[in-house]
Design an enzyme around this catalytic site. Structure first.
Site, mmCIF file in Angstrom:
data_model
loop_
_atom_site.group_PDB
_atom_site.id
_atom_site.type_symbol
_atom_site.label_atom_id
_atom_site.label_comp_id
_atom_site.label_asym_id
_atom_site.label_seq_id
_atom_site.Cartn_x
_atom_site.Cartn_y
_atom_site.Cartn_z
ATOM 1 N N ALA A 114 28.255 50.488 53.925
ATOM 2 C CA ALA A 114 26.927 50.301 53.325
ATOM 3 C C ALA A 114 27.133 50.587 51.734
ATOM 4 C CB ALA A 114 26.194 51.651 53.698
ATOM 5 N N ASP A 165 40.158 24.771 14.853
ATOM 6 C CA ASP A 165 41.112 23.785 14.234
ATOM 7 C C ASP A 165 40.356 22.979 13.157
ATOM 8 O OD1 ASP A 165 43.229 22.292 13.474
ATOM 9 O OD2 ASP A 165 43.326 21.084 15.216
ATOM 10 N N ASP A 169 48.481 23.548 19.385
ATOM 11 C CA ASP A 169 47.540 24.359 19.432
ATOM 12 C C ASP A 169 47.618 25.267 20.779
ATOM 13 O OD1 ASP A 169 46.062 23.812 17.067
ATOM 14 O OD2 ASP A 169 45.416 22.180 18.030
ATOM 15 N N ASN A 221 21.790 49.023 48.155
ATOM 16 C CA ASN A 221 22.894 49.859 48.735
ATOM 17 C C ASN A 221 22.349 51.516 48.736
ATOM 18 O OD1 ASN A 221 24.372 47.604 48.600
ATOM 19 N ND2 ASN A 221 26.373 48.763 47.940
#
Length: 952
Positions: free
Chosen positions: A325, A371, A677, A739
């Site tokens: 549960a 870049d 890169d 829950n």
């Protein structure tokens, strides 16, 4: 870009042995890149010494020698990355902590079933149901996350498949993988370089090193010896993965495979670890906490109930049900599919995300290391200004397409004609999916485009004034000159180059349509004009001409007594959408740092045009300066520099900068398009590659690819990433609140002494997977909010379960818990049957547990509506504005009705049919939850003054 100090990357020859015994770098001898450098380096040798050092010959290698060397050094290729087997990738899906807890629970439940006397089929059903949940989650996760790691294969794909070499004195075309050290390679414009080579013959050779260095400019290559130094600065060497853009030459192979500079980047990329995203770290931490709480609670309840005389197996299965549960079984699947929704949304915005968790990580990005060439700019040199006779002439249009105009073109016609004649580039018209492009030096290509805009046809001009001699550009003279026949016995020299160098060789100037002496006053005006254009970030070339005697005059005669025609100013234009994207990133609190291999002045000019730099004095650091800083100094530079440009940097520098930012707690995105890169793209939290102009290795190393190469897509993707994170928090509140509602009646029954569970583990699984997943997905698909980019990025260490999130979970879960406990005990007490007389088959008990399951499902429908907003009323947003949520909630209630009324499902879940009055009571409790949440939001709106109005 500078490589690490001291690395040459080219072949060396030892002083203690003959050339035949020299250790040549290749894939075999050294995984690091060849032998240790010695006193004698290939770039410093003359051509005969190069052949001797590499045991080569001007006629090339013999076939036998080449075969022997291939056996010794292996193929000229990069090794493939070992791919994990499919079964291993699938098995990894079961290592998630939730999966481990559920697998153990399923195994223990099955063992309990085997120990029961008599065996209860419900226990076996529970074991199979838990196992089914694990398998479902694993299947969804595997389907979403399975993608092969192809970085090394993409690096290999960049190496040309064939090359031309001289073997036994005869030109041959061979597969590139068969190249060996000592081979003599034939190069010409348009060729891709297959290995690291030392030029021994060069005729106007220029190469594009962008894939290695990030520099967009073609660089001239020579065959003469140069002083030893860093490999990429050796002007007589060419490197694997680069392209020859002009000229012809011959070069001796001195490094192959992983021993090349390209191979060095391959190793850096392969070794760079993938970084966990913030969501990965937070979900892992959440899983540990939830699993710990579930185990502790189950053990506590077992300890409480076991001494009370209950059968051991029943007590154990009960405690196991409590654990189930508390574990959100549907969370992994919900998270994966919700992230996939974000992926699809980003794809529609031209941003392809290859890893699901990267979607959320984008939302927490705090630094973008970008870049320059191809990312902020269009990677197409363009002439934008001409200067002649004291007058500036604007040139419109960008790129290599000859579309645009030259202001007062007649006044600069001769200037452009001369510049076009003194060029070796060639314009290639559109073909297929490719647009206009330049074959050769991009600077010269820009001059041809400008000539076309002025109404000139360079090909016709070349045919009318054919070239008879050429004096190539070199870095000492900084000039290039060509001689052309201009009539039967008349020859004209065309010269272009650096303004100051050319001006020193001029004694006249074209001024107001006539030739005039170049006085000191006029010279000062030319210098001032050149300086002004350079200050605007333009690359400036001067153009001049003169009449010469004969077709092959001496260089001194060609480049003296010149008449200056004017100046050309060009630059690589920024992408038009970049400035708005940079502004959006600034508003969102995202810092942008330019990291490029280009010159600092060029970088600053572009940074100012796109808005990255706005102050008078940004911090500028080169790779050499970064080498001089220790980690503390680098941290200080990054912390103290509001506007920072990092120039002339290598792949190692980029990775070091990324690591330094991460050390400071930043979430770092790195953009790039070249192979240089790739290591930083892989090491960053988010690697962003260019899809159209980028290299394959950059695309494969990155986790996100911009399909349109637009920097603007980054800011859009960040906004979508932030929206995904907000939606994840919404469905976490939704999932975990119920829950509490599942656990509360179990705890209440335990402490009240009720012998049976108010909700079984199978019912819990039915709620978690049948009634919760679809509404959670609908919450994950909530549209992006308007204010998502108006706040700074959340801290890297911010918890997914913050105090506000936990407060809402407890608030909503508490209301649901009160409701389901009330309906359960009301139903039990209304029957008048003592607790001790209840059995699993009792109709009242079955009705009561059905009420609990239905109560959770109905209240979750109202809960889903409540969590759509944090502060604003859901009625103001509109109950119908997310129809998928309504449909998902309706499906869950319909499934619950089927479980209540369908006999086959009643047998599985031990449920009973509910009366209309029962449904009315449950609906009332759900409406009460929504009303309470609306009241909470109203109080919050009253307490908190929103400076920009209400936000969701």
């Amino acid at each position: 870009m500078k490589p690490e100090p001291g690395r040459s990357g080219t072949a060396t020859v030892r002083e203690d042995g003959p050339p035949n015994d020299a250790e040549l770098p290749g894939t075999g001898p050294s995984p690091v890149g060849g032998p240790e450098p010695s006193a004698l380096s290939v770039p410093a040798l003359t051509a005969p010494e190069v052949f001797a050092a590499l045991n080569g010959s001007p006629r090339g290698l013999s076939a036998a020698e080449a075969s022997a060397r291939q056996t010794r050094y292996g193929p000229n290729e990069l090794p493939g990355v070992g791919r994990g087997h499919v079964w291993r990738r699938l098995a990894a899906q079961f290592t998630d902590l939730f999966a481990v807890v559920l697998l153990v629970s399923s195994l223990i439940t099955f063992l309990a079933y085997t120990l029961e006397e008599p065996r209860d089929p419900a226990t076996l059903q529970l074991a199979l149901a838990i196992l089914g949940v694990v398998l479902l989650n694993a299947g969804i996760g595997f389907a979403q996350e399975y993608s092969a790691e192809r970085t090394a294969e993409s690096l290999q794909a960049m190496v040309p498949h064939t090359c031309r070499v001289l073997r036994d004195g005869e030109p041959q075309e061979l597969p590139a993988r068969e190249l060996v050290p000592g081979d003599l390679v034939l190069l010409e414009a348009g060729d891709a370089v297959s290995a690291d080579c030392r030029l021994v013959e060069a005729h106007d050779v220029a190469v594009n090193n962008a894939a290695l260095t990030g520099e967009s400019d073609a660089v001239a290559r020579v065959a003469d010896p140069v002083p030893d130094g860093p490999a990429l600065e050796a002007r007589n060497c060419v490197f694997m993965g680069t392209d020859v853009v002009a000229g012809t030459g011959r070069a001796v192979v001195c490094a192959i495979g992983t021993a090349t500079e390209f191979g060095r980047i391959f190793r850096l990329t392969a070794e760079a670890p993938r970084q966990q995203t913030p969501l990965q770290r937070q979900v892992a931490a959440m899983a540990r906490r939830v699993a710990g709480v579930a185990l502790a609670t189950g053990a506590l309840l077992f300890a409480i109930r076991a001494p009370g005389g209950q059968p051991f197996v029943d007590t154990f299965v009960f405690s196991l049900g409590v654990m189930v549960a508390l574990v959100p079984e549907g969370l992994p699947a919900t998270l994966s599919v919700s992230l996939a929704i974000g992926v699809r949304r980003m794809a529609r915005k031209h941003a392809l995300v290859k890893q699901l968790l990267a979607v959320e990580a984008l939302g927490s990005t705090s630094v973008v290391c970008t870049d320059k060439t191809g990312t902020l700019t269009q990677a197409e040199m363009t002439v934008v200004q001409l200067w002649a006779g004291g007058v500036a002439h604007a040139v419109s249009g960008v790129g290599y397409g000859p579309v645009g105009e030259v202001a007062d073109a007649g006044a600069v016609r001769e200037l452009l004609r001369t510049a076009a004649l003194c060029s070796n580039a060639r314009l290639v018209p559109p073909a297929g999916r490719e647009g206009w492009r330049v074959l050769g030096d991009t600077t010269e290509g820009a001059l041809l485009v400008a000539a076309g805009k002025a109404g000139l046809d360079p090909a016709e001009e070349e045919a009318r004034t054919p070239r008879v001699a050429e004096y190539p550009f070199d870095s000492d003279r900084k000039l290039m000159s060509t001689v052309h026949r201009d009539g039967d016995d008349t020859y004209v020299a065309c010269v272009k180059g650096a303004p100051l160098e050319l001006l020193a060789r001029c004694d006249a100037v074209e001024w107001e349509g006539a030739r005039a002496p170049l006085t000191d006053a006029l010279r000062d005006r030319v210098v001032a004009a050149a300086d002004g254009m350079a200050a605007e970030g333009l690359r400036v070339l001067a153009v001049a001409r003169r009449q010469v005697a004969g077709a092959h005059p001496a260089l001194g005669d060609v480049e003296s007594g010149l008449t200056l025609l004017g100046l050309t100013g060009m630059y690589d234009p920024p992408r038009p959408e970049v400035r708005d994207a940079v502004d959006a990133c600034r508003r969102a609190g995202i810092r942008i740092v330019m990291v490029t291999g280009d010159h600092p002045l060029t970088a600053e000019a572009v940074a100012r045009r796109v808005g990255i730099v706005r102050g008078p004095a940004p911090s500028v650091a080169t790779g050499a300066q970064l080498d001089a800083l220790d980690d503390a100094g680098l941290d200080a530079l990054l912390a103290d520099s509001a506007e920072l440009l990092l120039c002339r940097v290598s792949p190692e520098h980029k990775m070091r900068v990324v690591t330094a930012f991460q050390r400071r707690g930043e979430v770092v995105a790195v953009t790039g398009d070249g192979a240089n890169d790739a290591p930083a793209l892989k090491h960053a939290d988010i690697g962003v590659a260019m899809g159209a102009s980028g290299t394959d290795v950059a695309r494969e190393a990155a986790v996100m690819v911009l399909l349109d190469d637009s920097f603007a897509s980054i800011s859009t993707a960040v906004g979508l990433g932030r929206s995904v994170y907000r939606n994840i928090r919404k469905f976490l509140i939704y999932l975990f609140s119920h829950n509490i509602a599942e656990l509360a009646p179990i705890l209440a029954a335990t402490f009240a002494g009720f012998p049976l569970v108010p909700i079984t583990a199978v019912q819990v699984l039915a709620i978690d997977l049948g009634s919760d997943v679809l509404p959670a997905l609908a919450l994950g698909a909530e549209p992006m909010e308007r204010d998502v980019m108006d706040s700074p990025p959340r801290p890297r260490r911010e918890r997914l379960f913050s105090a506000s999130v936990m407060g809402r979970i407890l608030f909503l879960g508490g209301i649901q818990a009160i409701g389901v406990c009330a309906v359960f005990f009301w139903h039990i007490h209304a029957s008048g049957i003592p607790y001790a007389d209840f059995t699993k088959t009792d109709p009242v008990y079955r009705e009561a547990i059905t009420m609990v399951q239905a109560g959770i499902v109905v209240s979750q429908f109202f809960n889903a509506l409540a969590v759509r907003t944090d502060r604003q009323s859901v009625f103001r947003v509109g109950l119908l504005s997310n129809p998928w949520l309504l449909a998902a909630g309706g499906f869950g209630i319909g499934l619950m009705a089927a479980i209540s009324y369908a006999p086959p499902l009643q047998a599985v879940f031990d449920t009973a049919p509910l009366a209309p009055a029962d449904w009315a009571v449950l609906t009332g409790f759900g409406a009460l939850l929504l009303a309470a949440e609306e009241l909470r939001k109203w109080v919050l709106r009253r307490r908190v003054a929103a400076p920009k109005g209400e936000t969701r």
